[in-house]
Scaffold this active site. Structure first.
Site, PDB file in Angstrom:
ATOM      1  N   HIS A   1       0.807  -1.226   0.000  1.00  0.00           N
ATOM      2  CA  HIS A   1       0.000   0.000   0.000  1.00  0.00           C
ATOM      3  C   HIS A   1       0.844   1.283   0.000  1.00  0.00           C
ATOM      4  O   HIS A   1       0.699   2.151  -0.854  1.00  0.00           O
ATOM      5  CB  HIS A   1      -0.882   0.041   1.253  1.00  0.00           C
ATOM      6  CG  HIS A   1      -1.739  -1.167   1.463  1.00  0.00           C
ATOM      7  ND1 HIS A   1      -2.852  -1.424   0.718  1.00  0.00           N
ATOM      8  CD2 HIS A   1      -1.647  -2.191   2.359  1.00  0.00           C
ATOM      9  CE1 HIS A   1      -3.424  -2.541   1.133  1.00  0.00           C
ATOM     10  NE2 HIS A   1      -2.710  -3.034   2.136  1.00  0.00           N
TER      11      HIS A   1
HETATM   12  C1  BDR Z   1      -2.845   0.754   5.435  1.00  0.00           C
HETATM   13  O1  BDR Z   1      -3.017   0.339   6.782  1.00  0.00           O
HETATM   14  C2  BDR Z   1      -1.804  -0.153   7.297  1.00  0.00           C
HETATM   15  O2  BDR Z   1      -2.000  -1.403   7.856  1.00  0.00           O
HETATM   16  C3  BDR Z   1      -0.794  -0.145   6.173  1.00  0.00           C
HETATM   17  O3  BDR Z   1       0.461   0.267   6.662  1.00  0.00           O
HETATM   18  C4  BDR Z   1      -1.358   0.839   5.190  1.00  0.00           C
HETATM   19  O4  BDR Z   1      -0.917   2.150   5.464  1.00  0.00           O
HETATM   20  C5  BDR Z   1      -3.594  -0.180   4.520  1.00  0.00           C
HETATM   21  O5  BDR Z   1      -4.937  -0.213   4.864  1.00  0.00           O
END
Ligand code: BDR
Ligand code: CA
Length: 308
Positions: free
Chosen positions: A237
């Site tokens: 992400h």
């Molecule tokens: C986001 O939430 C976190 O768990 C990850 O680092 C990312 O920023 C994804 O939903």
């Protein structure tokens, strides 16, 4: 072209850790600020310091908000483990944070530099507090490139993504503050950029402390994702928010008006993008809808392999 100046606001987090390495290769990272999110603030700050020490990065780390604006703090141990960075053996961290005032750091850094991008990849608490305390910085920044939200299914609830859900009031402040640009890498986008066993193997084959550490981060992150979803490759992400600044040519964006649901019992934290044909809602957000995944993945692997 000069490397973009950024403040990287994060809650490491496996994908945050990779994004730090990527950002340090392609941006002038003026500061790293940390926030409560994947793990409590003390841990996300330690994890940011750990990554800087491991990769020998000379970037100040400022600790920020230890809780969301109004809702109760929540973390993501299912994805990131109890430390936020579970997987590899944890090296001792010798560095300390430059301050406990991430919000002050954001304000002063933006006032002192032109064209700074804010790149938040955790809950938006620090950025919202900075915008509230110093509205003058909203127009001074180049923009906000954030990882958060979704135009489509969420991850923490059917409609909400973790970063936005974890502090929906902060997110609504950031989306509607009037920043010159708000670029959103939501789940609809980040699910197109997945790492798997091939990337872990490439890092291991390359060798070196940092690539080996990241390979172990990937293994933990991939195993958890596979347990939860049955899918072998997992979304990277947070690097998407960095790439949206450094390589916007790899993306397609759609201009939309986006608001955040702060109160809904079913939909808290939903990023509500106005997709009605002919809507008169003026866009406040460049929603990333497509990424050219294979060059993006290459950039990530290359960046990690550039460290010793
Ligand atoms: C986001 O939430 C976190 O768990 C990850 O680092 C990312 O920023 C994804 O939903
Ligand atoms: Ca994150």
């Amino acid at each position: 072209m000069a490397a973009p100046k950024i403040i990287f606001d994060c809650d490491p987090g496996h994908d945050d850790a990779v994004a730090i390495l990527l950002a340090a290769q392609h941006c002038e990272v003026l500061a790293i600020t940390t926030v409560s999110g994947n793990a409590p603030l003390a841990l996300t700050t330690q994890n940011a310091l750990l990554m800087c020490e491991l990769a020998e990065l000379d970037i100040p780390v400022h600790a920020g908000a230890d809780r969301p604006l109004l809702v109760r703090a929540a973390h993501a141990p299912r994805a990131h483990g109890a430390t936020g960075l579970d997987g590899p053996p944890r090296p001792e961290v010798h560095r300390s944070e430059a301050s406990n005032d991430a919000v002050g750091c954001i304000i002063e850094t933006v006032r002192g530099h032109d064209d700074v991008w804010l790149v938040p990849v955790g809950p938006l608490t620090n950025v919202a507090l900075a915008f509230r305390q110093a509205p003058d910085i909203v127009e001074r920044i180049a923009g906000v490139s954030l990882m958060g939200g979704a135009v489509g299914p969420g991850n923490v609830t059917p409609t909400a993504e973790f970063n936005i859900w974890a502090d929906p009031h902060a997110a609504q402040i950031v989306f509607t503050a009037g920043a010159p640009v708000v670029r959103m890498a939501g789940l609809n986008l980040t699910r197109q950029l997945c790492v798997g066993a091939t990337e872990s193997a490439a890092l291991r084959a390359h060798g070196g402390t940092v690539p080996a550490f990241v390979a172990e981060l990937f293994d933990f992150y991939l195993a958890g994702y596979r347990r939860r979803t049955g899918v072998a490759a997992a979304p990277m992400h947070d690097p998407c928010a960095v790439l949206a600044v450094t390589r916007p040519d790899l993306f397609a964006f759609t201009a939309r008006h986006v608001d955040v649901e702060t109160d809904g019992t079913l939909t808290r934290g939903m990023t509500v993008a106005d997709e009605r044909p002919g809507t008169d809602a003026s866009p406040n957000c460049e929603v990333a809808v497509r990424i050219d995944a294979s060059p993006a993945l290459e950039l990530i692997v290359e960046a990690v392999c550039s460290y010793r």
